[in-house]
Design a protein around this motif. Structure first.
Motif, PDB file in Angstrom:
ATOM      1  N   ASP A 152      34.756  -6.588   1.951  1.00  0.00           N
ATOM      2  CA  ASP A 152      34.500  -5.191   1.572  1.00  0.00           C
ATOM      3  C   ASP A 152      35.359  -4.272   2.431  1.00  0.00           C
ATOM      4  O   ASP A 152      35.775  -4.631   3.532  1.00  0.00           O
ATOM      5  CB  ASP A 152      33.035  -4.816   1.798  1.00  0.00           C
ATOM      6  N   ASP A 153      35.582  -3.080   1.929  1.00  0.00           N
ATOM      7  CA  ASP A 153      36.229  -2.028   2.703  1.00  0.00           C
ATOM      8  C   ASP A 153      35.108  -1.092   3.154  1.00  0.00           C
ATOM      9  O   ASP A 153      34.461  -0.445   2.332  1.00  0.00           O
ATOM     10  CB  ASP A 153      37.250  -1.291   1.827  1.00  0.00           C
ATOM     11  N   PHE A 154      34.859  -1.049   4.475  1.00  0.00           N
ATOM     12  CA  PHE A 154      33.767  -0.240   4.996  1.00  0.00           C
ATOM     13  C   PHE A 154      34.282   0.649   6.118  1.00  0.00           C
ATOM     14  O   PHE A 154      34.955   0.184   7.032  1.00  0.00           O
ATOM     15  CB  PHE A 154      32.637  -1.126   5.534  1.00  0.00           C
ATOM     16  N   VAL A 163      31.914   5.165   3.982  1.00  0.00           N
ATOM     17  CA  VAL A 163      32.678   4.793   2.791  1.00  0.00           C
ATOM     18  C   VAL A 163      32.543   3.279   2.653  1.00  0.00           C
ATOM     19  O   VAL A 163      32.866   2.537   3.582  1.00  0.00           O
ATOM     20  CB  VAL A 163      34.167   5.194   2.929  1.00  0.00           C
ATOM     21  N   HIS A 164      32.045   2.835   1.507  1.00  0.00           N
ATOM     22  CA  HIS A 164      31.857   1.408   1.278  1.00  0.00           C
ATOM     23  C   HIS A 164      32.388   1.086  -0.111  1.00  0.00           C
ATOM     24  O   HIS A 164      31.793   1.437  -1.107  1.00  0.00           O
ATOM     25  CB  HIS A 164      30.364   1.050   1.389  1.00  0.00           C
ATOM     26  N   ARG A 165      33.559   0.410  -0.129  1.00  0.00           N
ATOM     27  CA  ARG A 165      34.143  -0.019  -1.389  1.00  0.00           C
ATOM     28  C   ARG A 165      34.096  -1.540  -1.439  1.00  0.00           C
ATOM     29  O   ARG A 165      34.379  -2.221  -0.459  1.00  0.00           O
ATOM     30  CB  ARG A 165      35.584   0.450  -1.496  1.00  0.00           C
ATOM     31  N   MET A 166      33.770  -2.052  -2.611  1.00  0.00           N
ATOM     32  CA  MET A 166      33.661  -3.499  -2.774  1.00  0.00           C
ATOM     33  C   MET A 166      33.886  -3.850  -4.228  1.00  0.00           C
ATOM     34  O   MET A 166      33.777  -3.000  -5.104  1.00  0.00           O
ATOM     35  CB  MET A 166      32.283  -3.964  -2.330  1.00  0.00           C
ATOM     36  N   ASN A 167      34.183  -5.107  -4.457  1.00  0.00           N
ATOM     37  CA  ASN A 167      34.265  -5.631  -5.808  1.00  0.00           C
ATOM     38  C   ASN A 167      33.006  -6.467  -6.030  1.00  0.00           C
ATOM     39  O   ASN A 167      32.919  -7.596  -5.535  1.00  0.00           O
ATOM     40  CB  ASN A 167      35.523  -6.484  -5.985  1.00  0.00           C
ATOM     41  N   ARG A 189      33.171 -11.648  -2.121  1.00  0.00           N
ATOM     42  CA  ARG A 189      33.026 -10.639  -1.076  1.00  0.00           C
ATOM     43  C   ARG A 189      32.988 -11.259   0.310  1.00  0.00           C
ATOM     44  O   ARG A 189      33.048 -10.554   1.312  1.00  0.00           O
ATOM     45  CB  ARG A 189      31.762  -9.820  -1.326  1.00  0.00           C
TER      46      ARG A 189
END
Length: 169
Positions: free
Chosen positions: A126-128, A138-142, A147
């Protein structure tokens, strides 16, 4: 154990003995009813053999606390539980009312202490970005991709004025 408690022969007797006190307290908040909570309490006692070894007074006190707090023992809601604990001082099993995180959130939102709360898991891929205790992270994930392993969790609560953020990793 009091003489009155010793005369109660079954768990049904023990539970139903506190009905008047429960109803007196529950009338004030009107969140729980005796009819439902007494059944949930008896279900818990029958399901957990350690609860049936608890002193009658502690079971009764825990049931009365359900009315005072206004959180149901309904297992589907998962707000509160009857939990047996061994007391080293009294050398007996005692029943405690345990409030789950869901129950705490419900109390906090029902009272207006917080407007809403959200918790989420952060994984390796994840992008955290943590932005401090009073800013939304900010928390971006697929959600459909790999993950990775869990590396932490965070919780955001919104009060009237500010976001409160807490993290555990």
């Amino acid at each position: 154990m009091t003489e009155e408690s010793k005369s109660l022969k079954t768990w049904d007797d023990v539970v139903y003995h506190v009905m008047p006190e429960f109803e007196r307290i529950a009338r004030k908040n009107q969140f729980v009813t005796w009819e439902k909570e007494s059944h949930f309490a008896l279900q818990a006692i029958k399901k957990n053999p350690y609860l049936s070894k608890c002193s009658a007074e502690t079971v009764q006190n825990a049931i009365i606390n359900v009315a005072a707090i206004g959180l149901t023992l309904n297992p589907a809601d998962q707000y509160a539980y009857l939990v047996p604990e061994y007391n080293k001082n009294t050398k007996q099993q005692e029943c405690q009312l345990s409030i789950s995180f869901k129950g705490l959130v419900k109390v906090a939102t029902d009272t207006g202490a917080i407007l809403w709360v959200k918790a989420d898991v952060v994984k390796e891929n994840d992008d955290f970005e943590y932005r401090g205790m009073t800013e939304m992270p900010v928390h971006r994930m697929n959600p459909f991709g790999d993950r990775g392993d869990t590396i932490g969790v965070y919780c955001v609560a919104k009060t009237q004025d500010v976001y409160l953020v807490d993290m555990i990793n």
